[in-house]
Design a protein around this motif. Structure first.
Motif, mmCIF file in Angstrom:
data_model
loop_
_atom_site.group_PDB
_atom_site.id
_atom_site.type_symbol
_atom_site.label_atom_id
_atom_site.label_comp_id
_atom_site.label_asym_id
_atom_site.label_seq_id
_atom_site.Cartn_x
_atom_site.Cartn_y
_atom_site.Cartn_z
ATOM 1 N N GLY A 182 0.814 -1.210 0.000
ATOM 2 C CA GLY A 182 0.000 0.000 0.000
ATOM 3 C C GLY A 182 0.844 1.254 0.000
ATOM 4 N N SER A 183 0.286 2.338 0.563
ATOM 5 C CA SER A 183 0.925 3.649 0.520
ATOM 6 C C SER A 183 2.248 3.658 1.281
ATOM 7 N N THR A 184 3.220 4.395 0.752
ATOM 8 C CA THR A 184 4.518 4.540 1.405
ATOM 9 C C THR A 184 4.836 6.010 1.692
ATOM 10 N N ARG A 185 3.816 6.804 1.954
ATOM 11 C CA ARG A 185 4.029 8.226 2.248
ATOM 12 C C ARG A 185 4.488 8.387 3.695
ATOM 13 N N TYR A 186 5.386 9.338 3.899
ATOM 14 C CA TYR A 186 5.938 9.580 5.233
ATOM 15 C C TYR A 186 5.260 10.784 5.892
ATOM 16 N N ASP A 187 5.139 10.700 7.189
ATOM 17 C CA ASP A 187 4.495 11.745 7.982
ATOM 18 C C ASP A 187 5.580 12.694 8.507
ATOM 19 N N TRP A 188 6.016 13.640 7.665
ATOM 20 C CA TRP A 188 7.106 14.528 8.065
ATOM 21 C C TRP A 188 6.726 15.482 9.196
ATOM 22 N N PRO A 189 5.488 16.018 9.249
ATOM 23 C CA PRO A 189 5.128 16.814 10.430
ATOM 24 C C PRO A 189 5.262 16.019 11.728
ATOM 25 N N GLY A 190 4.878 14.750 11.676
ATOM 26 C CA GLY A 190 5.021 13.906 12.860
ATOM 27 C C GLY A 190 6.475 13.708 13.243
ATOM 28 N N VAL A 191 7.335 13.521 12.249
ATOM 29 C CA VAL A 191 8.770 13.362 12.515
ATOM 30 C C VAL A 191 9.328 14.595 13.209
ATOM 31 N N ILE A 192 8.993 15.772 12.684
ATOM 32 C CA ILE A 192 9.522 17.026 13.240
ATOM 33 C C ILE A 192 9.013 17.255 14.660
ATOM 34 N N LEU A 193 7.712 17.037 14.875
ATOM 35 C CA LEU A 193 7.146 17.242 16.215
ATOM 36 C C LEU A 193 7.738 16.267 17.228
ATOM 37 N N ALA A 194 7.893 14.999 16.831
ATOM 38 C CA ALA A 194 8.458 14.010 17.750
ATOM 39 C C ALA A 194 9.905 14.348 18.090
ATOM 40 N N ILE A 225 4.060 20.245 25.320
ATOM 41 C CA ILE A 225 3.149 20.833 24.330
ATOM 42 C C ILE A 225 3.378 20.218 22.952
ATOM 43 N N LEU A 226 4.639 20.079 22.567
ATOM 44 C CA LEU A 226 4.963 19.508 21.259
ATOM 45 C C LEU A 226 4.511 18.051 21.154
ATOM 46 N N MET A 227 4.627 17.290 22.241
ATOM 47 C CA MET A 227 4.205 15.889 22.195
ATOM 48 C C MET A 227 2.679 15.772 22.143
ATOM 49 N N VAL A 228 1.977 16.712 22.799
ATOM 50 C CA VAL A 228 0.506 16.736 22.674
ATOM 51 C C VAL A 228 0.118 17.035 21.231
ATOM 52 N N LEU A 229 0.803 18.000 20.622
ATOM 53 C CA LEU A 229 0.549 18.308 19.206
ATOM 54 C C LEU A 229 0.855 17.102 18.328
ATOM 55 N N PHE A 230 1.907 16.366 18.658
ATOM 56 C CA PHE A 230 2.261 15.165 17.898
ATOM 57 C C PHE A 230 1.119 14.152 17.921
ATOM 58 N N VAL A 231 0.534 13.930 19.103
ATOM 59 C CA VAL A 231 -0.583 12.984 19.212
ATOM 60 C C VAL A 231 -1.775 13.464 18.402
ATOM 61 N N LEU A 232 -2.065 14.760 18.467
ATOM 62 C CA LEU A 232 -3.193 15.310 17.707
ATOM 63 C C LEU A 232 -2.976 15.150 16.204
ATOM 64 N N VAL A 233 -1.757 15.390 15.754
ATOM 65 C CA VAL A 233 -1.449 15.227 14.329
ATOM 66 C C VAL A 233 -1.582 13.765 13.924
ATOM 67 N N GLU A 234 -1.047 12.863 14.752
ATOM 68 C CA GLU A 234 -1.103 11.433 14.405
ATOM 69 C C GLU A 234 -2.532 10.917 14.342
ATOM 70 N N ALA A 235 -3.428 11.526 15.121
ATOM 71 C CA ALA A 235 -4.827 11.100 15.111
ATOM 72 C C ALA A 235 -5.565 11.571 13.861
ATOM 73 N N ARG A 236 -4.973 12.532 13.125
ATOM 74 C CA ARG A 236 -5.699 13.143 12.012
ATOM 75 C C ARG A 236 -5.088 12.870 10.637
ATOM 76 N N VAL A 237 -3.775 12.639 10.573
ATOM 77 C CA VAL A 237 -3.166 12.449 9.261
ATOM 78 C C VAL A 237 -3.507 11.073 8.712
ATOM 79 N N LYS A 238 -3.489 10.962 7.392
ATOM 80 C CA LYS A 238 -3.891 9.714 6.730
ATOM 81 C C LYS A 238 -2.822 8.636 6.867
ATOM 82 N N HIS A 239 -1.565 9.035 6.861
ATOM 83 C CA HIS A 239 -0.471 8.067 6.947
ATOM 84 C C HIS A 239 0.456 8.461 8.107
ATOM 85 N N PRO A 240 0.050 8.201 9.354
ATOM 86 C CA PRO A 240 0.801 8.671 10.523
ATOM 87 C C PRO A 240 2.144 7.972 10.693
ATOM 88 N N LEU A 241 3.085 8.709 11.264
ATOM 89 C CA LEU A 241 4.362 8.116 11.657
ATOM 90 C C LEU A 241 4.127 7.009 12.677
#
Length: 427
Positions: free
Chosen positions: A138-150, A182-198
């Motif tokens: 399937g998809s091989t897209r990377y979650d770069w916002p998740g990488v940066i936040l983590a 704060i950044l880790m909370v944002l990371f969780v929120l992003v991972e819950a919403r992006v289609k291909h999470p880190l």
């Protein structure tokens, strides 16, 4: 810390690019980085080589465990494989401490880098010859916002705890800790919403796997943070040379190997809950024993019984923990799940070292009436600091027990030789 931060990305790369291919390229890169570190003539080159080692190790660790996960999908064979994997990790760590101490004392620090090269070559030959390729579909897209936040969040947390050594009221402590949260909370929120999470949250939030990741985080803090101060006591207070300090840790490794083998063999009877809950009791008992260290203490009285208890505790916890962390995860997510169990332990260790160093510095200063940096610290003050660290480490270790009792519900049949399918919701 570079290694811990990028483990999740390494897990995703191994899933998408191929676990065998990732292992081969990362092992090669790690060997090349080791050569660069060994020949370095400038501090900047040495630091760069160490950073490269961390990056390639972040690819290497999850791909290795993911290959094992795919090769042994369940049942008794997986428990045995993970027990061997964990035991060999313990042997490798012990040999690393011994060999590192020997090379530092009798050869050159450069050989601490060069020694990685033949090990990498042997691993490359074995994987290339014996292991089949596997990767996610399937998809091989990377979650770069998740990488940066983590990366920013975890780095900020560790940096904040490290700065707390200079006082908890310092902006460099609480400011970075708050920013990290704060950044880790944002990371969780992003991972819950992006289609291909880190990090697909379903992997971390299933209760049995969640228990394993929490146990790995806490055990990492106790193991990595605690071992650091054990070595401090051996070398600074008892006067052990680096090689002898490494040799002194061998009893823990031997007991860990024996315990892991016994637990793996009996996992179908015990299930995961009992050993995961019992192991931390031994760890906490070891740390409490170590609180009695003194300036005129001895290895036989102050260290040896605690090291034996630590071996029992770690061997009891690690086997079910690794099994739990990867049961029920489909092949497409095995890399990131493997990365998460490694990352949780490494991050726990990084935070543990930062926090325990702060505790040790405060207790030492309070006991001696001066700071460790002033050059006036006595052996009695140092052991007071170490004792405080071991007391806190005992408290951290025992937290694993209620986590195991409350969260682990996996069936004992999962670990039997006749039941290769997991009994938890698939990842």
């Amino acid at each position: 810390m570079v290694h811990a931060v990028f483990l999740l990305l390494g897990g995703r790369i191994s899933d998408f690019w191929g676990r065998k291919r990732t292992f081969i390229w990362s092992a090669t890169g790690f060997a090349v980085a080791s050569i660069l570190g060994g020949i370095a003539q400038d501090p900047s080159v040495l630091i760069g080589a160490r950073a490269l080692q961390g990056v390639f190790a972040a690819l290497l660790a999850p791909s290795a465990l993911a290959l094992l996960t795919v090769a042994f999908p369940g049942g008794r064979s997986r428990g045995t494989a993970f027990a061997i994997f964990g035991s060999l990790s313990g042997v490798g760590a012990a040999i690393g401490v011994l060999l590192g101490g020997y090379l530092t004392e009798y050869a050159s620090w450069r050989w601490c880098f060069y020694v990685n090269v033949p090990i990498a070559i042997v691993a490359l030959i074995g994987v290339a010859a014996l292991v089949r390729e596997s990767k996610a579909e399937g998809s091989t897209r990377y979650d770069w916002p998740g990488v940066i936040l983590a990366a920013l969040g975890l780095g900020s947390l560790v940096y904040g705890f490290t700065n707390a050594e200079h006082g908890w009221g310092a902006p460099g402590a609480w400011g970075f800790i708050l920013a990290g949260v704060i950044l880790m909370v944002l990371f969780v929120l992003v991972e819950a919403r992006v289609k291909h999470p880190l990090l697909p949250l379903r992997i971390a939030t299933e209760r049995n796997r969640g228990a394993a990741f929490l146990a790995s985080f806490l055990a990492g803090a106790v193991l990595i943070g605690g071992i650091l101060f054990i070595n401090y006591y051996l070398q600074i207070v008892l006067g052990f040379a680096p090689f002898m300090a490494g040799l002194a840790s061998l009893p823990m490794t031997v007991v860990l190997i024996i315990t892991a083998a016994v637990v793996a063999r009996n996992l179908p009877k015990l299930g995961a809950k009992i050993p995961t809950a019992a192991g931390p009791v031994f760890l906490a008992a070891a740390m409490l024993w170590l609180t009695q260290v003194s300036a005129d203490g001895s290895y036989a009285v102050n260290m040896l019984p605690a090291l034996i208890l630590m071996g029992v505790g770690l061997g009891t916890v690690f086997v079910p923990m690794q099994n739990l962390a990867l049961f029920g995860v489909d092949k497409d997510g095995s890399g990131v799940a493997s990365a998460l169990v490694n990352a949780s332990q490494q991050i726990g260790g990084s935070l543990g070292i930062a926090l325990f160093s702060t505790i040790a510095a405060a207790a030492t200063a309070a006991s001696d009436g001066t700071t460790a940096a002033s050059g006036g610290t006595t052996a009695e003050a140092l052991t007071s600091g170490y004792s405080a660290v071991f007391l806190w480490a005992a408290a951290v270790a025992i937290l694993i027990t209620p986590i195991a009792l409350l969260l682990i519900t996996i069936s004992r049949r999962t670990f039997s030789g006749t039941d290769d399918e997991p009994h938890i919701h698939p990842g």
